[in-house]
Design a protein around this motif. Structure first.
Motif, short mmCIF file in Angstrom:
data_model
loop_
_atom_site.label_atom_id
_atom_site.label_comp_id
_atom_site.label_asym_id
_atom_site.label_seq_id
_atom_site.Cartn_x
_atom_site.Cartn_y
_atom_site.Cartn_z
N MET A 82 22.58 61.70 -34.14
CA MET A 82 23.64 60.74 -33.87
C MET A 82 23.13 59.72 -32.85
SD MET A 82 26.92 63.31 -33.61
CE MET A 82 26.30 64.16 -32.16
N SER A 83 23.34 58.45 -33.15
CA SER A 83 22.92 57.39 -32.24
C SER A 83 24.07 56.42 -32.04
CB SER A 83 21.69 56.67 -32.78
OG SER A 83 21.99 56.05 -34.01
N ASP A 84 23.93 55.55 -31.04
CA ASP A 84 24.98 54.58 -30.72
C ASP A 84 26.33 55.27 -30.62
OD1 ASP A 84 26.44 51.61 -32.26
OD2 ASP A 84 26.16 52.13 -30.15
N LEU A 85 26.36 56.36 -29.88
CA LEU A 85 27.58 57.15 -29.80
C LEU A 85 28.67 56.41 -29.04
CD1 LEU A 85 25.93 60.61 -29.28
CD2 LEU A 85 27.57 60.06 -31.07
N LYS A 86 29.90 56.62 -29.48
CA LYS A 86 31.07 55.96 -28.92
C LYS A 86 32.03 57.02 -28.36
CE LYS A 86 30.69 52.70 -32.78
NZ LYS A 86 29.96 51.65 -32.08
N PRO A 87 32.88 56.65 -27.43
CA PRO A 87 33.84 57.63 -26.91
C PRO A 87 34.68 58.28 -28.00
CG PRO A 87 33.79 55.70 -25.50
CD PRO A 87 32.93 55.37 -26.69
N GLU A 88 34.96 57.54 -29.06
CA GLU A 88 35.76 58.12 -30.15
C GLU A 88 35.00 59.14 -30.97
OE1 GLU A 88 35.30 54.86 -29.48
OE2 GLU A 88 35.04 53.70 -31.35
N ASP A 89 33.71 59.30 -30.72
CA ASP A 89 32.94 60.36 -31.38
C ASP A 89 33.13 61.71 -30.66
OD1 ASP A 89 30.36 57.96 -31.87
OD2 ASP A 89 31.73 58.75 -33.39
N THR A 90 33.80 61.68 -29.54
CA THR A 90 34.06 62.92 -28.80
C THR A 90 34.90 63.87 -29.65
OG1 THR A 90 33.93 61.83 -26.64
CG2 THR A 90 35.16 63.90 -26.76
N ALA A 91 34.37 65.08 -29.85
CA ALA A 91 35.05 66.06 -30.71
C ALA A 91 34.26 67.36 -30.67
CB ALA A 91 35.12 65.55 -32.14
N ILE A 92 34.84 68.37 -31.26
CA ILE A 92 34.08 69.59 -31.55
C ILE A 92 33.47 69.40 -32.94
CG2 ILE A 92 34.14 72.07 -31.89
CD1 ILE A 92 36.52 72.17 -29.99
N TYR A 93 32.18 69.59 -33.03
CA TYR A 93 31.48 69.43 -34.30
C TYR A 93 31.18 70.80 -34.89
CZ TYR A 93 30.94 64.45 -33.53
OH TYR A 93 31.20 63.10 -33.37
N TYR A 94 31.52 70.95 -36.17
CA TYR A 94 31.37 72.23 -36.85
C TYR A 94 30.38 72.11 -38.00
CZ TYR A 94 35.73 73.60 -34.53
OH TYR A 94 36.70 73.91 -33.61
N PHE A 109 31.56 78.88 -45.37
CA PHE A 109 31.34 79.46 -44.06
C PHE A 109 31.37 78.36 -43.00
CE2 PHE A 109 30.09 83.62 -45.54
CZ PHE A 109 29.54 83.38 -46.79
N TRP A 110 31.85 78.72 -41.81
CA TRP A 110 31.93 77.77 -40.71
C TRP A 110 31.24 78.35 -39.48
CZ3 TRP A 110 34.01 72.93 -41.14
CH2 TRP A 110 34.82 72.68 -42.25
N GLY A 111 30.63 77.45 -38.72
CA GLY A 111 30.11 77.85 -37.42
C GLY A 111 31.22 77.84 -36.39
N GLN A 112 30.86 78.20 -35.16
CA GLN A 112 31.86 78.31 -34.10
C GLN A 112 32.18 76.96 -33.45
OE1 GLN A 112 28.70 78.94 -33.73
NE2 GLN A 112 28.08 77.96 -31.81
N GLY A 113 31.38 75.95 -33.74
CA GLY A 113 31.62 74.62 -33.20
C GLY A 113 30.84 74.35 -31.93
N THR A 114 30.49 73.10 -31.73
CA THR A 114 29.80 72.68 -30.52
C THR A 114 30.44 71.38 -30.02
OG1 THR A 114 27.63 72.21 -29.51
CG2 THR A 114 27.97 71.42 -31.76
N GLN A 115 30.70 71.32 -28.72
CA GLN A 115 31.42 70.18 -28.15
C GLN A 115 30.47 69.01 -27.93
OE1 GLN A 115 34.86 69.84 -27.14
NE2 GLN A 115 34.22 67.69 -26.93
N VAL A 116 30.90 67.85 -28.38
CA VAL A 116 30.20 66.60 -28.08
C VAL A 116 31.17 65.71 -27.29
CG1 VAL A 116 29.22 64.48 -29.04
CG2 VAL A 116 28.70 66.71 -30.10
N THR A 117 30.74 65.28 -26.12
CA THR A 117 31.57 64.42 -25.28
C THR A 117 30.80 63.15 -24.98
OG1 THR A 117 32.64 66.34 -24.27
CG2 THR A 117 32.84 64.22 -23.12
N VAL A 118 31.41 62.02 -25.33
CA VAL A 118 30.78 60.71 -25.07
C VAL A 118 31.60 60.03 -23.98
CG1 VAL A 118 29.98 58.56 -26.07
CG2 VAL A 118 30.08 60.63 -27.49
N SER A 119 31.01 59.92 -22.82
CA SER A 119 31.74 59.38 -21.69
C SER A 119 30.77 58.87 -20.65
CB SER A 119 32.63 60.47 -21.08
OG SER A 119 33.26 60.00 -19.90
N SER A 120 31.17 57.83 -19.94
CA SER A 120 30.36 57.32 -18.84
C SER A 120 30.80 57.96 -17.52
CB SER A 120 30.47 55.80 -18.76
OG SER A 120 31.82 55.41 -18.67
#
Length: 120
Positions: A82-94, A109-120
């Motif tokens: 992921m590049s040029d990340l924006k605050p609205e990309d903040t989410a749990i990614y599964y 099947f699903w994974g447990q999720g990983t948090q992505v936070t885009v913030s200054s």
């Protein structure tokens, strides 16, 4: 018991880049379509990108041009760059593995999720 494990989430500044990885057991990886979905608290989970066992990719509109999905069938690993990340990309990614049988039954099947936070 099949298993999917994500890694690579974290905090990144707007405009930054991040790589998410997902590993799955060989039984899944050999034939399943792999994908990334994301979910913001209080909202529905949404598709980010998918990649078939043969390497065909599909992206949500918001991901086109910024995100790249790839898979290594030998290492049974899938990645999302992921590049040029924006605050609205903040989410749990599964990470998701999906197989549709000829009779329309679906194995998923699903994974447990990983948090992505885009913030200054």
């Amino acid at each position: 018991q099949e298993q999917i494990v994500e890694s690579g989430g974290g905090l990144v500044q707007p405009g930054g880049s991040l790589r998410l990885s997902c590993t799955a057991s060989p039984n899944i990886f050999r034939s399943y379509e792999m994908g990334w979905h994301r979910q913001v608290l209080g909202k529905q989970r949404e598709l980010v990108a998918t990649i078939t066992s043969g390497g065909m990719t599909n992206y949500a509109e918001f991901a086109k041009g910024r995100f790249t999905i790839s898979r290594d069938n030998w290492k049974t690993t899938m990645s999302l760059d992921m590049s040029d990340l924006k605050p609205e990309d903040t989410a749990i990614y599964y990470c998701n593995a999906r197989f549709e049988f000829p009779n329309d039954n679906v194995s998923e099947f699903w994974g447990q999720g990983t948090q992505v936070t885009v913030s200054s």
